[in-house]
Scaffold this motif. Structure first.
Motif, PDB file in Angstrom:
ATOM      1  N   GLU A  81       0.825  -1.207   0.000  1.00 49.51           N
ATOM      2  CA  GLU A  81       0.000   0.000   0.000  1.00 49.51           C
ATOM      3  C   GLU A  81       0.861   1.259   0.000  1.00 49.51           C
ATOM      4  O   GLU A  81       0.629   2.201  -0.770  1.00 49.51           O
ATOM      5  N   ARG A  82       1.863   1.256   0.859  1.00 52.53           N
ATOM      6  CA  ARG A  82       2.746   2.419   0.928  1.00 52.53           C
ATOM      7  C   ARG A  82       3.511   2.602  -0.378  1.00 52.53           C
ATOM      8  O   ARG A  82       3.620   3.720  -0.898  1.00 52.53           O
ATOM      9  N   MET A  83       4.032   1.512  -0.923  1.00 54.21           N
ATOM     10  CA  MET A  83       4.800   1.599  -2.164  1.00 54.21           C
ATOM     11  C   MET A  83       3.920   2.065  -3.325  1.00 54.21           C
ATOM     12  O   MET A  83       4.340   2.884  -4.141  1.00 54.21           O
ATOM     13  N   CYS A  84       2.697   1.554  -3.395  1.00 54.78           N
ATOM     14  CA  CYS A  84       1.787   1.977  -4.469  1.00 54.78           C
ATOM     15  C   CYS A  84       1.431   3.453  -4.331  1.00 54.78           C
ATOM     16  O   CYS A  84       1.296   4.165  -5.338  1.00 54.78           O
ATOM     17  N   ASP A  85       1.275   3.904  -3.089  1.00 52.86           N
ATOM     18  CA  ASP A  85       1.007   5.331  -2.868  1.00 52.86           C
ATOM     19  C   ASP A  85       2.167   6.179  -3.389  1.00 52.86           C
ATOM     20  O   ASP A  85       1.954   7.233  -4.015  1.00 52.86           O
ATOM     21  N   ILE A  86       3.393   5.727  -3.137  1.00 46.36           N
ATOM     22  CA  ILE A  86       4.561   6.488  -3.591  1.00 46.36           C
ATOM     23  C   ILE A  86       4.645   6.491  -5.112  1.00 46.36           C
ATOM     24  O   ILE A  86       4.861   7.543  -5.740  1.00 46.36           O
ATOM     25  N   VAL A  87       4.450   5.329  -5.720  1.00 44.18           N
ATOM     26  CA  VAL A  87       4.520   5.249  -7.186  1.00 44.18           C
ATOM     27  C   VAL A  87       3.435   6.112  -7.821  1.00 44.18           C
ATOM     28  O   VAL A  87       3.674   6.834  -8.796  1.00 44.18           O
ATOM     29  N   PHE A 101       6.876   6.822 -17.190  1.00 41.72           N
ATOM     30  CA  PHE A 101       6.686   5.583 -17.947  1.00 41.72           C
ATOM     31  C   PHE A 101       6.946   4.361 -17.062  1.00 41.72           C
ATOM     32  O   PHE A 101       6.161   3.399 -17.055  1.00 41.72           O
ATOM     33  N   ILE A 102       8.038   4.386 -16.305  1.00 40.83           N
ATOM     34  CA  ILE A 102       8.350   3.263 -15.420  1.00 40.83           C
ATOM     35  C   ILE A 102       7.303   3.152 -14.309  1.00 40.83           C
ATOM     36  O   ILE A 102       6.857   2.050 -13.967  1.00 40.83           O
ATOM     37  N   CYS A 103       6.911   4.285 -13.740  1.00 35.13           N
ATOM     38  CA  CYS A 103       5.888   4.264 -12.678  1.00 35.13           C
ATOM     39  C   CYS A 103       4.596   3.628 -13.175  1.00 35.13           C
ATOM     40  O   CYS A 103       4.003   2.775 -12.492  1.00 35.13           O
ATOM     41  N   PHE A 104       4.151   4.022 -14.354  1.00 29.60           N
ATOM     42  CA  PHE A 104       2.907   3.478 -14.888  1.00 29.60           C
ATOM     43  C   PHE A 104       3.030   1.982 -15.174  1.00 29.60           C
ATOM     44  O   PHE A 104       2.078   1.223 -14.975  1.00 29.60           O
ATOM     45  N   HIS A 105       4.198   1.554 -15.617  1.00 27.00           N
ATOM     46  CA  HIS A 105       4.374   0.124 -15.875  1.00 27.00           C
ATOM     47  C   HIS A 105       4.374  -0.675 -14.577  1.00 27.00           C
ATOM     48  O   HIS A 105       3.847  -1.796 -14.535  1.00 27.00           O
ATOM     49  N   VAL A 106       4.939  -0.125 -13.527  1.00 26.47           N
ATOM     50  CA  VAL A 106       4.895  -0.809 -12.233  1.00 26.47           C
ATOM     51  C   VAL A 106       3.448  -0.940 -11.758  1.00 26.47           C
ATOM     52  O   VAL A 106       3.027  -2.000 -11.271  1.00 26.47           O
TER      53      VAL A 106
END
Length: 425
Positions: A81-87, A101-106
């Motif tokens: 949850e925390r990591m997704c919030d940061i991305v 681009f990398i954020c959206f792919h993650v």
């Protein structure tokens, strides 16, 4: 090379890149890492991938592998949850298109692992304008032809054209934006208020994209845009039904509810451009024809069929398709209705719901294309009702089709022939 965090990397080849990424993602076991350390690990890995993705993450396989390396770490296993919030936050605020681009792919890769991820209205609503901005970026058509439609590094290619020229980041982000919007629209239930962001000009642009990319060698992007349009159609259909249910009894909203094009912005835009959106209709049929027995294709078929139903039952759009395309569609219906197994009632019922107006509202009402085969297929769906239970909805929908004028006459002719055969014996 220096990344977004000011860290300088000396990466000269693919082996060094993958080794560096692996080292970054190693979480020390000696002591419990702080949240700040975890956050920094995430941002460093994103920055490294953003800095070198054009060199070492060219193919879909390479990009997927990098995302999976990140998602398999403690960062996402225990702190998702925390990591997704940061991305998500970085995707909104960071102006570096390569980092976005990398954020959206993650986010896309994580959504494939967690079926509920794209359902989060709170998480995705702030990203809608960002994704739409990337979709609305104009890309020179000559440039697109050069890249054969490999605008996201997805599909059958490696992300490079025959001239070994890398795909522009703008094209990658546009294709990725379409895919993410589709995934979100496919599973969420948006309100009329939410849908206002998808105005007529945006929908017009999506229809234009379908026409502009119709000749690309790789049809992945073209089909992705069509999937987004049919998903938005479903959203408008569902939202307008909810709006209608909430209308007060004095009929104050009666004009809005009077016809599908008033309720549904996708239909309204399509009606304005019937003569300039032929590729959209043709490719919907191709998509149905190519559909496999996968969950993704099952969803696509249902969405396409629902839009076809509206087209066939709305005054002014019944003859949107060329007659030859309608004949192809009949062939698809015959094959699918014959091949669907007993666990596919939902899809079978949707095909049957669309079959009736296809045969009674379009040009096929006066063109007897494969009517005996259609009759045989319909009767076969309910023929064994005395041996096994037939789904009552299947029975009702088949009987509706059999009650069509085209079918009543055909059944009568069949009965006469059978009677003659008996008398001659």
């Amino acid at each position: 090379m220096e990344d977004d965090l000011g860290i300088v990397y000396l990466v000269d080849n693919a082996q060094q890149f993958w080794s560096e990424l692996e080292d970054i993602l190693v979480i020390p076991k000696e002591a419990i890492p702080t949240l700040e350390q975890l956050d920094l690990t995430l941002k460093r890995s994103l920055s490294l991938c953003a800095a070198y993705h054009e060199q070492y993450l060219q193919s879909p396989f390479q990009l997927e592998h990098a995302c999976n390396m990140l998602l398999d770490t403690e960062l996402f296993v225990f702190h998702s949850e925390r990591m997704c919030d940061i991305v998500t936050s970085e995707a909104q605020s960071n102006t570096n298109p390569h980092f976005q681009f990398i954020c959206f792919h993650v986010l896309l890769s994580f959504g494939r692992r967690r079926s509920d991820f794209f359902r989060s209205h709170k998480r995705w609503q702030p990203l809608l304008p960002v994704l739409m901005d990337h979709i609305l970026v104009e890309i020179d058509s000559d440039v697109e032809d050069t890249y054969f439609g490999l605008s996201a590094g997805v599909g059958s290619g490696s992300g490079y054209s025959g001239a070994n020229v890398p795909v522009p980041i703008e094209a990658k982000l546009r294709s990725l934006g379409v895919r993410l919007l589709y995934e979100m629209c496919r599973v969420q239930k948006l309100s009329i208020q939410d849908l206002r962001i998808f105005d007529d000009s945006f929908l017009d642009y999506l229809f234009d994209l379908v026409e502009q990319t119709r000749h690309m060698q790789d049809d992945t992007f073209n089909y992705s845009v069509i999937k987004l349009i049919v998903a938005l159609n479903e959203q408008f259909m569902v939202a307008s039904l909810g709006d209608e249910a909430g209308t007060n009894g004095n009929g104050a909203n009666r004009h809005y509810q009077s016809s599908p094009e008033n309720k549904n912005r996708v239909m309204r835009v399509l009606m304005r451009r019937l003569g300039s959106s032929q590729a959209f209709g043709e490719n919907m049929i191709f998509m149905l024809n190519r559909a496999q027995r996968t969950p993704e294709d099952l969803c696509m078929q249902l969405l396409v069929l629902k839009l076809l139903y509206l087209i066939f039952t709305t005054k002014g759009t019944e003859e949107y398709f060329y007659t030859n395309d309608l004949c192809v569609l009949v062939d698809v219906f015959l094959r699918e209705l014959a091949d669907l197994d007993d666990d596919s009632d939902s899809l079978r019922h949707t095909y049957l719901r669309v079959l009736h107006p296809l045969l009674t509202k379009t040009q096929l009402r006066t063109i007897p294309y494969k009517r005996p085969q259609i009759l045989y297929m319909l009767e076969s769906l309910i023929r064994t009702s005395n041996v096994r239970d037939v789904n009552p909805i299947t029975m009702r929908l088949v009987q509706r089709c059999l009650g069509g004028e085209w079918c009543v006459g055909l059944v009568r002719q069949k009965q006469v022939k059978e009677a003659k055969g008996v008398n001659e014996d």
